[in-house]
Design a protein around this motif. Structure first.
Motif, short mmCIF file in Angstrom:
data_model
loop_
_atom_site.label_atom_id
_atom_site.label_comp_id
_atom_site.label_asym_id
_atom_site.label_seq_id
_atom_site.Cartn_x
_atom_site.Cartn_y
_atom_site.Cartn_z
N VAL A 168 0.93 -1.09 -0.28
CA VAL A 168 -0.24 -0.14 0.24
C VAL A 168 1.13 1.20 0.28
N GLU A 169 1.23 1.57 -1.42
CA GLU A 169 2.00 2.75 -1.66
C GLU A 169 1.09 4.07 -2.69
N ASP A 170 0.96 5.11 -2.35
CA ASP A 170 0.91 6.09 -2.74
C ASP A 170 1.91 7.03 -3.96
N GLU A 171 3.12 6.75 -3.55
CA GLU A 171 4.49 7.14 -4.27
C GLU A 171 4.32 6.18 -5.70
N GLY A 172 4.42 5.94 -6.99
CA GLY A 172 5.19 5.08 -7.61
C GLY A 172 5.79 4.47 -7.87
N ILE A 173 6.81 5.56 -7.90
CA ILE A 173 8.20 4.54 -7.93
C ILE A 173 8.34 4.07 -7.03
N GLN A 174 8.49 4.35 -5.85
CA GLN A 174 8.26 3.51 -4.69
C GLN A 174 8.02 2.54 -4.65
N ALA A 175 6.11 2.95 -5.23
CA ALA A 175 5.34 1.29 -4.54
C ALA A 175 6.44 0.07 -5.54
N MET A 176 7.10 0.91 -6.80
CA MET A 176 7.39 -0.37 -7.96
C MET A 176 8.17 -1.43 -7.57
N ASN A 177 9.94 0.04 -7.03
CA ASN A 177 10.89 -0.83 -6.07
C ASN A 177 10.91 -1.67 -5.16
N THR A 178 9.66 -1.24 -4.44
CA THR A 178 9.37 -1.91 -3.41
C THR A 178 8.71 -3.44 -3.76
N LYS A 179 8.26 -3.08 -4.83
CA LYS A 179 7.15 -4.69 -5.75
C LYS A 179 8.55 -5.18 -5.96
N LEU A 180 9.74 -4.88 -7.23
CA LEU A 180 10.47 -5.43 -7.24
C LEU A 180 11.75 -6.39 -6.14
N THR A 181 11.78 -5.66 -4.91
CA THR A 181 12.78 -5.81 -3.70
C THR A 181 11.95 -7.44 -3.16
N LEU A 182 10.96 -6.96 -3.39
CA LEU A 182 10.08 -8.15 -3.16
C LEU A 182 9.88 -9.55 -3.47
N LEU A 183 9.73 -9.14 -5.00
CA LEU A 183 9.59 -10.54 -5.60
C LEU A 183 10.77 -10.98 -5.74
N ARG A 184 12.67 -9.95 -5.83
CA ARG A 184 13.33 -10.93 -5.94
C ARG A 184 13.82 -11.72 -4.13
N MET A 185 12.89 -11.12 -3.59
CA MET A 185 13.23 -11.76 -2.40
C MET A 185 11.90 -13.10 -2.27
N GLY A 186 11.45 -13.49 -3.80
CA GLY A 186 10.79 -14.77 -3.90
C GLY A 186 9.15 -14.57 -3.07
N PHE A 187 8.77 -13.15 -2.74
CA PHE A 187 7.82 -13.16 -2.60
C PHE A 187 6.84 -12.83 -3.31
N GLU A 188 4.86 -12.79 -3.57
CA GLU A 188 4.01 -12.90 -4.73
C GLU A 188 3.11 -11.89 -3.90
N VAL A 189 3.45 -10.96 -5.00
CA VAL A 189 3.04 -9.76 -4.85
C VAL A 189 2.11 -9.32 -5.69
N LEU A 190 1.11 -9.11 -5.10
CA LEU A 190 -1.13 -7.98 -5.25
C LEU A 190 -0.57 -6.81 -5.55
N PRO A 191 -1.85 -6.71 -6.85
CA PRO A 191 -1.67 -5.31 -7.67
C PRO A 191 -1.25 -4.46 -5.90
N ILE A 192 -1.43 -3.00 -6.30
CA ILE A 192 -0.76 -2.03 -5.48
C ILE A 192 -1.73 -1.53 -5.35
N ALA A 193 -2.29 -1.09 -4.27
CA ALA A 193 -3.33 -0.27 -3.50
C ALA A 193 -3.07 0.88 -3.03
N MET A 194 -3.21 1.96 -3.90
CA MET A 194 -2.51 3.26 -3.77
C MET A 194 -3.54 4.15 -2.87
N SER A 195 -4.36 3.89 -2.18
CA SER A 195 -5.39 4.70 -1.52
C SER A 195 -5.50 3.36 -0.12
N GLY A 196 -6.20 4.41 0.87
CA GLY A 196 -6.46 2.77 1.38
C GLY A 196 -7.85 2.46 1.50
N ASN A 197 -9.08 3.62 0.70
CA ASN A 197 -10.21 2.76 0.44
C ASN A 197 -8.99 1.37 -0.13
#
Length: 123
Positions: free
Chosen positions: A9-38
């Motif tokens: 859950v991250e509303d800054e696009g670049i930060q969200a993508m960097n986190t996603k790539l990091t998690l994928l490298r660690m072997g986690f499955e990443v769901l679609p990114i949420a950009m708001s609380g709702n």
């Protein structure tokens, strides 16, 4: 590769993508990114991730703390808060949701992996 799913859950696009790539490298499955609380609440209810990485400050009416509070009403998904804002009032609000961890941005990749594994092992 493990089968643990993580919701970012991250509303800054670049930060969200960097986190996603990091998690994928660690072997986690990443769901679609949420950009708001709702959208965080909706995606958590729909996908039931194993863990949520939640930014506290989000655009819109609902911040990450409120989203975590709502999610925790119906599920036991561990939440790790990640934020650049760690003032005392914010920390007190965040603690009321019983987070698995609180990390300050920028987060070192090694520390992020450690805190995720600790949270998953406890849940």
């Amino acid at each position: 590769m493990n089968n643990n799913t993580i919701l970012i859950v991250e509303d800054e696009g670049i930060q969200a993508m960097n986190t996603k790539l990091t998690l994928l490298r660690m072997g986690f499955e990443v769901l679609p990114i949420a950009m708001s609380g709702n959208s965080a609440v909706e995606l958590a209810q729909k996908h039931k991730p194993d863990l949520i990485l939640m930014d506290i400050r989000l655009r819109g009416r609902m911040d990450g703390i409120e989203a975590a509070r709502i999610i925790k009403k119906t599920s036991f998904i561990p939440v790790i808060f990640i934020s650049a804002y760690a003032d005392e009032q914010t920390m007190q609000r965040a603690q009321k949701t019983a987070p698995a961890a609180f990390l300050e941005k920028p987060v070192e990749e090694k520390l992020l992996g450690l805190k995720i594994r600790e949270a998953l092992n406890r849940s």
